[in-house]
Design an enzyme around this catalytic site. Structure first.
Site, PDB file in Angstrom:
ATOM      1  N   PHE A   5      -0.179  -0.743   0.801  1.00 15.89           N
ATOM      2  CA  PHE A   5       0.969  -0.299   1.599  1.00 15.89           C
ATOM      3  C   PHE A   5       2.184  -1.200   1.422  1.00 15.89           C
ATOM      4  O   PHE A   5       3.316  -0.794   1.691  1.00 15.89           O
ATOM      5  CB  PHE A   5       0.577  -0.223   3.081  1.00 15.89           C
ATOM      6  CG  PHE A   5       0.537  -1.535   3.807  1.00 15.89           C
ATOM      7  CD1 PHE A   5       1.614  -1.961   4.570  1.00 15.89           C
ATOM      8  CD2 PHE A   5      -0.587  -2.354   3.753  1.00 15.89           C
ATOM      9  CE1 PHE A   5       1.581  -3.169   5.253  1.00 15.89           C
ATOM     10  CE2 PHE A   5      -0.631  -3.558   4.435  1.00 15.89           C
ATOM     11  CZ  PHE A   5       0.453  -3.968   5.184  1.00 15.89           C
ATOM     12  N   LYS A   6       1.967  -2.418   0.940  1.00 14.03           N
ATOM     13  CA  LYS A   6       3.090  -3.341   0.754  1.00 14.03           C
ATOM     14  C   LYS A   6       4.128  -2.799  -0.223  1.00 14.03           C
ATOM     15  O   LYS A   6       5.289  -3.201  -0.199  1.00 14.03           O
ATOM     16  CB  LYS A   6       2.581  -4.694   0.262  1.00 14.03           C
ATOM     17  CG  LYS A   6       1.424  -5.298   1.064  1.00 14.03           C
ATOM     18  CD  LYS A   6       1.863  -5.757   2.429  1.00 14.03           C
ATOM     19  CE  LYS A   6       0.716  -6.315   3.248  1.00 14.03           C
ATOM     20  NZ  LYS A   6       0.302  -7.647   2.902  1.00 14.03           N
TER      21      LYS A   6
END
Length: 466
Positions: A111-112
Site C-alpha cells: 500500500f505504500k
C-alpha cells in the site's frame, strides 16, 4: 493551506516546505491548520470517477496553489497509471458484507506505493523548481523502503538512504530494496529493530549538523504529511464503490505506525460517513493496549510473521493525540515526554471520545496463520499475514453486520512466503512477472551497528556532493 506542528512551537509552513521538512523543528509532526470538508452531495457527485480524478478532488485542497492544478493532475495520472489493475484499488468480497481492498497493485506490491509513487514526483517537481538537492533518510519495517526507492530512484535531486533492521524483514522485502541499482540509492541494514532505525531518523532530523550545512534531510516515512494525504483517497474510493456516502462504512486497518488508519480518521473528519475504524495489530500491541485500556506503555519489541507491524513507537499516533487534546501542542509534548519514562494515560473523557470511532485487536502468529488458512479454504483467496490480521480483527471487533466492513489489504502474499508456508496452505504465492527474477538479482547493502554516529558518518561520506 498552512500546516502547524503537533507540539505547537514550530513555525507554520506551506505545502512545499512541509513536503521537504518532514519532522518539525520542535520534534512534532505537521498537520493542516484546518481540514477541507466535503458535503454528501459533493462526495456523491464523485461516483464513477477514475482513481486519479478522485485523488485530485480529495488532495488538491491540501496542495492548494503550491502546484498548478494541471500539473498536479498530470502527476496523479502518471502515479496511478503504473498500477497493475484498472481500478487501482479493487475490492474483493469475502462474505455477504465483508471486503478486502487490494492496495498492493503498485510496483512494489504494498500500500505504500499509493503515497510514495506520488511523493517521488512531488519531490522532483519542487526540487527542480527550487534548484535544490536533498538527502532522503528513511526507516522501514519492510515495505516503505522499497516503495520509497522505487518512487524516488529517478529523482535527479535526491540521494536516498534507507535504514532497515538487519535480518528482521522478509527476504522479498529486503531484495526489493537492495537489488535496485543507482548511484543515489543506499541501503543500510542496522543491527537492531525498526524502532532503533526510526529513532535514528528522528534524531537526525532534529539535528542535521552532521551534513555540514551542504544539504538538508527530506522524509519518506509517514511523518511526511504527503504520505498521509495520499492515503486518504482510497477510503473515499471504497465507500463510493459500495454505496457511499449514502451509507456508512467500517474499516479494519493493519497498522504499526498509525499512518494508514489516521488517514481514515481524516477521511471521516472531511465528511465521509465512517462508523468504525478497527486498529489491527500483532503481538507488538501498544496501540491495542491504549485503545482498549487507556494505557500507553512500551514493551519489548517482538519479531513476528507480520514484520511490517513490528513497531512499538507509533509515530503518527501523535497526530491523533493532538486532536484528542484540543490541538494543545504543549499537552502533547508533555505526554510524550512522560511516555519515554513509563506508562501514561489520557483523561478518561478524551479516551472515551476516541473509542466512539476506534476499536482494536491484537492478533498473534497462530491466529494469523489460522486466518490465512481459513480464507484460502473457504474463498480460494490468499491473504498476506498483515491483511490476515486485519480480517481477524475486523471479525472480532465488528459492531454492526449491516455496515460494510472493509479490510485494507496492505501487501501481496508473495512478499511473505515463510508466513504462507507456516499457515499450512498448499498454494505457493508467485511474484508477478516484473519481479520474477528478483532472487537472481545482485544485492547491494551495508550492515552497520546500532549507532547513530556510524550511520550519520556513512551518509556524509556517500551522498553525491560529499
Amino acid at each position: 493551506m498552512r500546516y502547524i506542528s503537533t507540539r505547537g512551537e514550530a513555525p507554520a509552513l506551506g505545502f512545499e516546505d512541509v513536503l521537504l521538512t518532514g519532522l518539525a523543528t520542535d520534534g512534532g509532526l505537521y498537520v493542516p491548520e484546518s481540514l477541507p470538508h466535503f458535503s454528501l452531495e459533493e462526495i456523491r457527485s464523485w461516483r464513477g470517477l477514475s482513481y486519479s480524478e478522485l485523488a485530485f478532488n480529495v488532495m488538491h485542497p491540501f496542495v492548494d496553489d503550491a502546484i498548478p492544478a494541471d500539473d498536479f493532475r498530470k502527476m496523479l495520472d502518471e502515479t496511478y497509471s503504473v498500477f497493475s489493475h484498472q481500478a487501482v484499488a479493487p475490492l474483493v468480497q469475502l462474505d455477504s458484507n465483508e471486503w478486502v481492498m487490494e492496495l498492493f497493485r503498485g510496483p512494489t506490491l504494498a500500500f505504500k506505493d499509493f503515497a510514495l509513487q506520488l511523493l517521488g514526483r512531488l519531490l522532483d517537481y519542487v526540487l527542480e523548481k527550487r534548484k535544490q538537492h536533498v538527502v532522503i533518510m528513511g526507516a522501514t519495517s519492510g515495505d516503505t523502503g522499497s516503495a520509497a526507492i522505487e518512487g524516488c530512484r529517478r529523482c535527479e535531486h535526491v540521494d536516498i538512504f534507507i535504514l532497515h533492521p538487519h535480518e528482521r524483514v522478509s527476504e522479498v522485502q529486503r531484495r526489493q530494496m537492495t537489488t535496485v541499482t543507482g548511484d543515489n540509492i543506499h541501503n543500510i541494514a542496522v543491527r537492531g529493530n525498526f524502532d532503533d532505525c526510526q529513532r535514528m531518523v528522528k534524531e537526525s532530523f532534529g539535528n542535521q549538523s552532521f551534513l555540514g550545512g551542504k544539504t538538508q534531510l527530506a522524509a519518506v516515512n509517514s511523518i511526511n504529511w504527503a504520505r498521509i494525504m495520499a492515503q486518504i483517497v482510497y477510503y473515499f474510493q471504497a465507500s463510493l464503490a459500495l454505496g457511499g456516502p449514502d451509507r456508512s462504512m467500517a474499516f479494519s486497518v493493519p497498522t504499526g505506525n498509525f499512518g494508514d488508519i489516521f488517514a481514515g480518521y481524516l477521511a471521516k473528519k472531511m465528511g465521509l460517513p465512517i462508523s468504525q475504524l478497527v486498529i489491527a495489530t500483532n503481538r507488538n500491541d501498544i496501540l491495542h493496549r491504549f485503545m482498549s485500556g487507556n494505557k500507553y506503555e512500551q514493551h519489548q519489541l517482538e519479531h513476528t510473521l507480520s514484520p511490517s507491524m513490528d513497531i512499538m513507537v507509533s509515530s503518527n499516533f501523535e497526530r491523533l493525540l493532538f486532536d484528542l487534546h484540543g490541538r494543545d501542542g504543549q499537552a502533547v509534548k508533555t505526554l510524550l515526554e512522560n511516555a519515554t519514562k513509563g506508562p501514561v494515560s489520557i483523561e478518561d473523557y478524551r479516551w472515551k471520545h476516541a473509542r466512539k470511532l476506534f476499536d482494536s485487536d491484537a492478533v498473534d502468529d497462530k491466529a494469523t496463520c489460522d486466518t490465512i488458512r481459513e480464507i484460502q479454504e473457504k474463498n480460494e483467496y490468499l491473504l498476506d499475514p498483515h491483511t490476515a490480521i486485519g480480517v481477524r480483527a475486523a471479525r472480532n471487533c465488528r459492531r454492526d453486520s449491516s455496515v460494510p466492513m472493509i479490510t485494507l489489504g496492505t501487501a501481496h502474499p508473495a512478499k511473505f512466503p515463510d508466513a504462507i508456508a507456516e499457515s499450512g496452505v498448499s498454494v505457493k504465492p508467485e511474484l508477478p512477472a516484473h519481479m520474477a527474477d528478483l532472487f537472481e538479482r545482485e544485492e547491494r547493502y551495508t550492515v552497520l551497528d546500532n549507532n547513530i554516529a556510524g550511520v550519520q558518518e556513512f551518509i556524509t561520506k556517500h551522498w553525491k556532493n560529499a
